[in-house]
Design an enzyme around this catalytic site. Structure first.
Site, short mmCIF file in Angstrom:
data_model
loop_
_atom_site.label_atom_id
_atom_site.label_comp_id
_atom_site.label_asym_id
_atom_site.label_seq_id
_atom_site.Cartn_x
_atom_site.Cartn_y
_atom_site.Cartn_z
N GLU A 87 1.44 -1.48 -0.04
CA GLU A 87 -0.11 0.32 0.21
C GLU A 87 0.69 1.48 0.13
O GLU A 87 1.84 1.36 0.69
CB GLU A 87 -1.22 -0.02 1.16
N CYS A 88 0.09 1.82 -0.25
CA CYS A 88 0.74 3.61 -0.55
C CYS A 88 1.54 4.29 0.32
O CYS A 88 2.42 5.27 0.65
CB CYS A 88 0.05 4.60 -1.72
N GLY A 89 0.87 3.90 1.80
CA GLY A 89 0.73 4.62 2.97
C GLY A 89 -0.58 5.38 3.23
O GLY A 89 -0.98 5.03 4.39
#
Length: 293
Positions: free
Chosen positions: A255-257
């Site tokens: 996931e990107c954060g």
């Protein structure tokens, strides 16, 4: 319009927590479970209609992937008074593909009634300015710090400044990973309501909608990309690979954060602050020794 390949998808979309202001919508656990039972059997259009009539300060969080674009197109075809039109939230990391920016221009032209609220990393308007502040290739040097600066902090700032209570996301169970068992409606650690109207849909269903309704999409989807984020962490994928296989290749992250729990980043910030304090102490000790010498 070029026909989208049946395996392509684009974008990162989800919620992050706002630490500065708590959303004003509150669900008990039994109520949330009841809502999920009721919404589970509905089509995305019905879920979106429920959201519009039930959730104040509702926004659509999007990186202009196919699912987010499908959401936008469905909302544009509903009879929604202008004050209730759902604005878009886009977190511009300053490291997007040019094709993504081109798509945004086409979206503005196609859906002129929708406002796009764009948030960038604090104090930077370009990748060059970001690099001057934080160093070259921060995503390689410290990927968690990069996620915080480019994605998580802008999201929290947006929630605070806009008074966001609820967000529509483009996540689907068919994307796999941590999304494999998402509910239609969720509440994060800070009370932000996150709705996944397409949780039950497959990529093929989204893709068919895009083609049937001539929805604009990212040109990179015709070049072997599936999920499109930053240029430095997105690559084309091979036939048969999952939709998000081209993101963060060679890394454990999926996931990107802005998809991760707030507590993870609170811990990260504490670690960063402790590191700064230790470095300051070390420098002070070295200065003292130098003066004695």
């Amino acid at each position: 319009m070029t026909e989208v390949d049946n395996e392509y998808e684009s974008g990162y979309v989800s919620g992050a927590s706002s630490e500065a202001s708590m959303p004003e919508i509150h669900f008990t656990k039994p109520h949330l479970a009841f809502l999920n039972r009721q919404l589970q059997g509905l089509e995305p259009q019905q879920i979106l209609q429920w959201c519009i009539t039930s959730l104040p300060h509702l926004y659509q969080e999007t990186a202009f992937g196919l699912t987010g674009l499908t959401t936008l197109d469905m909302l544009s075809k509903m009879n929604i008074p202008r004050p209730s039109v759902v604005d878009l939230l886009f977190f511009d990391t300053l490291h997007q593909f040019n094709e993504t920016y081109d798509l945004i221009a086409r979206v503005r032209e196609r859906y002129p009634l929708v406002n796009i609220q764009m948030y960038k990393p604090a104090g930077a308007d370009s990748a060059e300015e970001f690099a001057k502040q934080h160093g070259e290739k921060l995503w390689e040097v410290n990927d968690q710090l990069y996620d915080w600066l480019a994605k998580v902090e802008p999201a929290q700032r947006a929630y605070r400044e806009l008074g966001v209570n609820a967000v529509l996301t483009g996540r689907r169970r068919s994307q796999g990973g941590s999304r494999g068992d998402i509910a239609v409606i969720e509440v994060d650690e800070a009370g932000l309501v996150k709705i996944n109207p397409f949780a039950n849909w497959t990529f093929e269903q989204v893709n068919e909608y895009v083609k049937a309704n001539n929805v604009p999409y990212n040109a990179l989807l015709d070049q072997g990309y599936k999920s499109i984020g930053d240029w430095h962490s997105t690559k084309p994928v091979k036939a048969g690979e999952s939709e998000r296989a081209g993101r963060w290749q060679g890394q454990e992250k999926t996931e990107c954060g802005i998809h991760n729990p707030r507590s993870k980043f609170a811990q990260f910030l504490r670690e960063q602050e402790l590191k700064k304090q230790q470095e300051a102490l070390h420098q002070a000790l070295e200065s003292g020794l130098a003066m004695e010498a």
